[in-house]
Design an enzyme around this catalytic site. Structure first.
Site, PDB file in Angstrom:
ATOM      1  N   SER A  61     -10.841   0.334   2.979  1.00  0.00           N
ATOM      2  CA  SER A  61      -9.845   0.745   4.467  1.00  0.00           C
ATOM      3  C   SER A  61      -9.523   1.262   4.537  1.00  0.00           C
ATOM      4  O   SER A  61      -8.698   2.292   3.866  1.00  0.00           O
ATOM      5  CB  SER A  61      -8.597  -0.267   3.992  1.00  0.00           C
ATOM      6  OG  SER A  61      -8.838  -1.684   4.082  1.00  0.00           O
ATOM      7  N   ARG A  82       0.655  -1.377   0.029  1.00  0.00           N
ATOM      8  CA  ARG A  82      -0.178   0.081  -0.499  1.00  0.00           C
ATOM      9  C   ARG A  82       0.933   1.108   0.092  1.00  0.00           C
ATOM     10  O   ARG A  82       0.596   2.537   0.601  1.00  0.00           O
ATOM     11  CB  ARG A  82      -0.630   0.150   1.200  1.00  0.00           C
ATOM     12  CG  ARG A  82      -1.765  -0.879   1.080  1.00  0.00           C
ATOM     13  CD  ARG A  82      -3.184  -0.139   0.171  1.00  0.00           C
ATOM     14  NE  ARG A  82      -4.270  -1.723  -0.233  1.00  0.00           N
ATOM     15  CZ  ARG A  82      -4.458  -2.421  -0.537  1.00  0.00           C
ATOM     16  NH1 ARG A  82      -3.661  -3.652  -0.518  1.00  0.00           N
ATOM     17  NH2 ARG A  82      -5.257  -3.410  -0.346  1.00  0.00           N
ATOM     18  N   GLU A 112      -4.902   4.341   6.064  1.00  0.00           N
ATOM     19  CA  GLU A 112      -4.385   3.858   4.916  1.00  0.00           C
ATOM     20  C   GLU A 112      -4.727   5.277   4.209  1.00  0.00           C
ATOM     21  O   GLU A 112      -4.159   5.038   3.261  1.00  0.00           O
ATOM     22  CB  GLU A 112      -5.440   2.553   4.979  1.00  0.00           C
ATOM     23  CG  GLU A 112      -4.717   1.789   3.171  1.00  0.00           C
ATOM     24  CD  GLU A 112      -5.679   2.034   1.946  1.00  0.00           C
ATOM     25  OE1 GLU A 112      -5.565   1.708   1.288  1.00  0.00           O
ATOM     26  OE2 GLU A 112      -6.240   2.987   2.296  1.00  0.00           O
TER      27      GLU A 112
END
Ligand code: EPU
Length: 337
Positions: free
Chosen positions: A237, A164, A333
C-alpha cells in the site's frame, strides 16, 4: 564487519528505484550494531537500518550509512499454559517466520502471512492485514539508541502503536531494532473477522477454519490482489486508509452513499483509500514507467526503469484528485527518502 562505499540500493529494495548509499554495511551479529554506530557517529553521519527494503521509497541518494539488518533466527524463550514466547531476530524474513511459527503450533500470525519484509521492520509500521496487527501479539522490542549506543527494551505499550505507526516510525533514525518478542497461542485460535477473509473461507467451503486454513486463505487472497514484488517492483500500500471524524463521514455518505468505511480502532471512521482512488479513475492507470495496480489501487508499481521522483509525481497526482473530489488528504504509507 565490512564497510562498503557508494553502493547501489535498488537490489536491496522491493521497488527497485535507483539510489545509492554513501556507506553500506551488513549487520550479521549484534556487536556489529555498536561498530556501525561508532563509525557513523564519529563522522556525524545519518544512519538508516534497512530490512528487506519493502517499505521505503528512495527519491535521492542517501549520504549516510545504510545498515542492512541480516541477523536471522527464531527461538522459543518461554512457555506458559496457553502461550509461547518467541524471539525473532531483526533480519529474519517475516513471511518465513510466520510459516515456521505455524509449523511449530505457535498460532496468531496466520493473517500476517506473506507480508514482505523483516521481523525488525514489522513493529515500525505496526504491520497489519486481514484484521490482525503485529501489536496484537507483540510483547516487547529490543533496540539500540543510535546517539548513545544504549540498549533498551520497549514494552508493547512503550512502542505506542497506532494504525500503521509506532514510536519507531515517529522517531526515524533514533533506534536500531535488534529483535522482537511475540506472545503466540499454543492452541489453535483464529481471527476471521475481516470480511474478505470470512468470504474466502466460505468460498473454500470451510465452516470451522483451522490456523492452517486461515493461512492458506490469506495467501490466496494476497496472491490475487497484490503484485509479487519479486516480479513487479512495489512497496505494498502506498497510502494509508484515512480516518475521518463521524461528522465528515456523514457528509461524505450523503454525497456518496456507497463509500466503504469501517469503524476505526481509536475512534472516527476509516475510509477505504482503494475505493477513493478507484472512484477517481486511477485503477490500472499508467504514467510512464509507474502504474497503479489493477486489483488493488492502493499499490503503485514500477513497470521497469522508474525513478523515485516519477513515483512521487504519480502519488501526488492521485492525492490531488482525491483531495479535489472528496476533501480528504491521503497520507503516504512507506518511508520516503
Ligand atoms: N476497493 C475498491 N476498489 C478496489 C479494491 C478495493 O473500491 O479495486 C475497496 C473495497 O471496498 C474493499 C476495500 O477497498 O472492501 C478494502 O480493500 P482491501 O480489503 O484490499 O484492504 P485495504 O484497506 O485496501 C489494507 C492494508 C493492506 C492489507 C489489506 C488486507 C492499509 C494501508 N493497507 O488494504 O496492507 O493487505 O488491508 O487487510 O491499511 C500494506 O500495508 O502494504 C498492505 C498491502
Amino acid at each position: 564487519m565490512e564497510l562498503l562505499k557508494k553502493i547501489q540500493l535498488a537490489p536491496f529494495t522491493s521497488f527497485g528505484l535507483p539510489a545509492s548509499a554513501s556507506w553500506f554495511c551488513r549487520i550479521r551479529k549484534k556487536p556489529e550494531i555498536s561498530e556501525a554506530l561508532i563509525f557513523a557517529n564519529r563522522r556525524a553521519m545519518e544512519l538508516m537500518p534497512l530490512g528487506a527494503g519493502s517499505n521505503v521509497v528512495f527519491t535521492r541518494d542517501f549520504s549516510g550509512l545504510v545498515m542492512k539488518m541480516e541477523m536471522a533466527g527464531i527461538e522459543k524463550i518461554d512457555q506458559g499454559p496457553e502461550s509461547v514466547m518467541v524471539r525473532i531476530q531483526a533480519g529474519q524474513d517475516w513471511s518465513s517466520a510466520v510459516e515456521y511459527c505455524l509449523e511449530q503450533g505457535w498460532y496468531g500470525l496466520e493473517n500476517l502471512a506473506m507480508i514482505p519484509g523483516t521481523a525488525g521492520a514489522a513493529p515500525v509500521q505496526n504491520i497489519g492485514a486481514y484484521g490482525v496487527e503485529i501489536s496484537d501479539s507483540l510483547l516487547d522490542v529490543q533496540a539500540t539508541e543510535t546517539s548513545t549506543g544504549l540498549e533498551k527494551n520497549f514494552s508493547a505499550e512503550q512502542c505506542a502503536f497506532g494504525y500503521r505507526t509506532s514510536r519507531f516510525k515517529r522517531e526515524p533514525g533514533r533506534w536500531i531494532i535488534s529483535s522482537i518478542t511475540l506472545r503466540l497461542h499454543s492452541s489453535p485460535i483464529v481471527d476471521t473477522s475481516y470480511k474478505a477473509l470470512a468470504q474466502k473461507l466460505e468460498d473454500m467451503q470451510i465452516k470451522h477454519p483451522t490456523p492452517q486454513d486461515v493461512y492458506r486463505a490469506v495467501c490466496t487472497i494476497r496472491s490475487t490482489k497484490l503484485p509479487d514484488p519479486s516480479l513487479v517492483g512495489n512497496v505494498g500500500s502506498f497510502f494509508t486508509n484515512p480516518v475521518v471524524s463521524d461528522e465528515k463521514f456523514e457528509e461524505l455518505r450523503k454525497q456518496h452513499g456507497e463509500i466503504p468505511a469501517f469503524e476505526a480502532d481509536h475512534g472516527g471512521v476509516k475510509i477505504a483509500a482503494a475505493w477513493l482512488i478507484d472512484t477517481c479513475g486511477f485503477k490500472a492507470y499508467e504514467k510512464g514507467p509507474v502504474g497503479v495496480h489493477g486489483a488493488q489501487p492502493l499499490v503503485l508499481v514500477n513497470n521497469g526503469g522508474a525513478t523515485g521522483k516519477q513515483v512521487l509525481a504519480l502519488a501526488d497526482e492521485i492525492r490531488q484528485a482525491v483531495k479535489n473530489r472528496f476533501g480528504i488528504v491521503l497520507e503516504y504509507e512507506p518511508r520516503i527518502i
